[in-house]
Design an enzyme around this catalytic site. Structure first.
Site, PDB file in Angstrom:
ATOM      1  N   ASN A 190      -0.622   4.244  -0.851  1.00 16.04           N
ATOM      2  CA  ASN A 190      -1.857   4.274  -1.420  1.00 16.04           C
ATOM      3  C   ASN A 190      -2.743   6.134  -1.321  1.00 16.04           C
ATOM      4  OD1 ASN A 190      -2.359   1.439  -1.798  1.00 16.04           O
ATOM      5  ND2 ASN A 190      -1.292   2.490  -3.382  1.00 16.04           N
TER       6      ASN A 190
ATOM      7  N   ASP B  20      -1.872  -6.796  -7.356  1.00 12.28           N
ATOM      8  CA  ASP B  20      -0.852  -6.020  -8.321  1.00 12.28           C
ATOM      9  C   ASP B  20      -1.492  -5.591  -9.811  1.00 12.28           C
ATOM     10  OD1 ASP B  20       0.313  -3.088  -8.638  1.00 12.28           O
ATOM     11  OD2 ASP B  20       2.217  -3.977  -9.164  1.00 12.28           O
TER      12      ASP B  20
END
Ligand code: FPP
Length: 250
Positions: A69, A21
């Site tokens: 996503n 991340d």
């Protein structure tokens, strides 16, 4: 002592899972577009894979793209898919050289055909490699995976192939996409966020969670060593008390 030498080779996790991340924030902080961060994230992927193989980790799972996503701007999704294809194409040689097998978990039928084909080729080419298994979680979500598993079990029960009374935790594990893999003992998330984000919810039941402020594109060997070292300091009790664990060890 150098941090690498502080790692106890006898107490390594068999399986490490990583939520990579912070690519977007890394790029933004330097005035670049988000995809610039993803491109630099590939360097961190390469270094993490190599270091895990060198150490003797058996399974490394990287959360590369979640089902959530897909909701990102189309330009970013397309660029990520292109990056994936290019990276796989350029890294297969390294996987072969290092005896690393590639596997994928996730709803891969959502991926563009080109990405699916490249992935299938790389999986086939590396299928007999033995040193380490690199698992890419792609278009993956844990709730999707568990729901799929339950659907399959229900279908088999309806067809009389499974007796519902005989369903155990192992039964469900056997229907997940991680079937046959040990559960991760260590889960690392970069960028300071402290969430699991729909990643391996069942498999992480007893994993040690390690959160670091380091943004993914900056993640290097030393950060991985630090995470493993931290894991090795922890006492894994699995619901028991400290004395029971110590007596078993002595
Ligand atoms: C999270 O950062 C990262 C991703 C969604 C993609 C990860 C992809 C790579 C590291 C490159 C390709 C990987 C492989 C395996 C070839 P973010 O975009 O959520 O960052 P932010 O939280 O700062 O916005």
């Amino acid at each position: 002592m150098e941090i690498k030498n502080q790692i106890d080779r006898e107490k390594l996790p068999r399986h490490i899972a990583v939520i990579m991340d912070g690519n977007g924030r890394w790029a933004k902080s330097q005035g670049h577009s988000r995809i610039f961060g993803h491109r630099h994230g590939v360097t961190a992927v390469r270094e993490t894979v190599e270091t895990c193989a060198e150490l003797g980790i058996q399974y490394l799972t990287l959360y590369a793209f979640s089902t959530e996503n897909w909701a990102r701007p189309k330009m970013e999704v397309d660029a990520l898919m292109e990056l994936l294809v290019r990276t796989i194409k350029s890294e297969v040689k390294t996987l072969m050289k290092n005896d690393i097998r590639l596997q994928v978990i996730g709803k891969t039928d959502m991926l563009p055909e080109r990405s699916r084909n490249k992935l299938a080729e790389a999986i086939l080419q590396t299928q007999d490699n033995k040193r380490m298994t690199l698992v890419l979680a792609l278009s993956y979500s844990s709730k999707w995976e568990i729901t799929e598993a339950i659907r399959q079990i229900a279908d088999e029960a309806k067809a009389g192939k499974i007796n519902t009374e005989s369903i155990t935790e192992e039964t469900l594990s056997g229907y997940l996409s991680t079937k046959g893999m040990p559960d991760p003992e260590l889960m690392i998330r970069t960028s300071g966020e402290q969430r699991i984000s729909n990643f391996l919810l069942w498999q992480l039941a007893y994993a040690e969670l390690y959160f670091t402020e380091t943004l993914w594109p900056d993640f290097r060997k030393e950060h991985l060593y630090a995470a493993i070292e931290d894991y090795q300091q922890r006492e894994r009790r699995f619901g028991k008390i400290s004395e029971q664990i110590k007596n078993k060890a002595s």
